[in-house]
Design a protein around this motif. Sequence first.
Motif: not given
Lengths: 197, 197
Positions: B94-101
Motif C-alpha cells: 500500500x505504501x512503498x518503504x522510503x528507505x528502499x525506494x
Amino acid sequence: MSKVIADMSMSLDGFVARPDDSIEPVAGWFFGGDVEVPTATPGFSFQAPAPSADMLRDALSGVGALLTGRRNFDLAKGWGGQHPMGVPVVVLTHEPPSEWRDNKNFVFVTDGIKSAVAQAKAIAGDKIVGVATPDMVRQCLEARLLDAVHINLVPVVLGQGVPYFANLAETPITLETPEVIESQGVTHLTYQVTYPN
Amino acid sequence: MSKVIADMSMSLDGFVARPDDSIEPVAGWFFGGDVEVPTATPGFSFQAPAPSADMLRDALSGVGALLTGRRNFDLAKGWGGQHPMGVPVVVLTHEPPSEWRDNKNFVFVTDGIKSAVAQAKAIAGDKIVGVATPDMVRQCLEARLLDAVHINLVPVVLGQGVPYFANLAETPITLETPEVIESQGVTHLTYQVTYPN
C-alpha cells in the motif's frame, strides 16, 4: 513381524475429507483409470490408473488387518458387515455396538491404543496393519506404534476439511525420504517413521 | 511468454513456516547435500542433494523476476538490498518503504495484483515470475494469474504454522498431475494450474 502403516488420500492442503467427512474430492483416483482391481466386496472393483492399480493390488494382498475408531466405523455403517479389503477390522471404542458384536470380521477393543494395535498385529501375522483415520494415526504416532505413513497425494486444494495430521501432542515429527510412485491424478508417497530417543 | 509459478517448501501438513514465520523446519534440504549451488549473494551457496541441486540451478537460471508482498519484504529486510536469486523483486504494497525506494532491484507496486503481475512479467521477459509467499499465491490464484504450483515437499509434520494455501475465495482448486523430482529429504512437485471456464 507386522508393520503398522497409515494409509489415506490427502489434498495438497493436508485434508483427507471435506468438513462433512465425505472423501470424494481425494478419492477420484480409485476410479480414474482403466485397470480393474477387484475388492473383497462382490461386484465392487476399483478402476485405477496402472501404477495405482499395481500399488492397490499390493496393498490389498499385503494388509492383514485394519485399525479404526468408532466414529469411522459408524460413518461406514460397518461396511455392511465386511470391509472392502476383506480383512478383520479392529475398532477402538469405549462401548462396542451391540448390533455388530457377534460379527467375526470386527474386533472391538475398549482398553486403549496399545491393546488395539497388539490385537491387530496378532490378527495380521506377517502382514500389514492398515490405519486409515486421522485420530487413529494420531494415537499410533503418539504411542510410537506407527511404522510408516502412506499418503496418496491428490492435486486438489480443498480450503477446509478433516486434516490427515492434527492435534499431535509432540511436533515436529520428522519422517524419512519417501518411496514415490507416480501415477495419474495422484502421487503415492510412503514415509518410514523413525522415533527420536 | 513469462509464466507465473508459486515456489515454496512445505511440510506434510501443509505449512511453509512455523507460526513465527521461521522456515528452518522446511528449508533443511537446501543444505542437506554436497552439491554446491552458488546464489547471487557473494559467499552464499546452497549445498543440496544432487537432484535438488540440478532443480535449483534450473530455477536460478530460469527465474526473471520475483513477486512478493510487503510483509515478506519487511521480514527479509529487503535481503540487504538484493535477493539471493539475483533478480528484481516486485513488491505489492500500500505504501512503498522510503528507505528502499531508490534501489533498482525493487519495484514497489501499489495498484493491485494484476498490475504487480504485469510488471513482474514485463521484467521477466521470457523467464519465470517466481511467487514465494502464501498471500501472493492466494491473490494470484484468485486472479487466475498463476500458471503452476511448485512444492518442495519436506517429510516433516509441523502441527502448526503458516499454510501454503489459505483463505482462498473459491475452492476446491484442481491441479494437474505433477512432474516429480525425487531427492533426499525432499520431493519436488510441480503442478500446472488449469482454470475452469
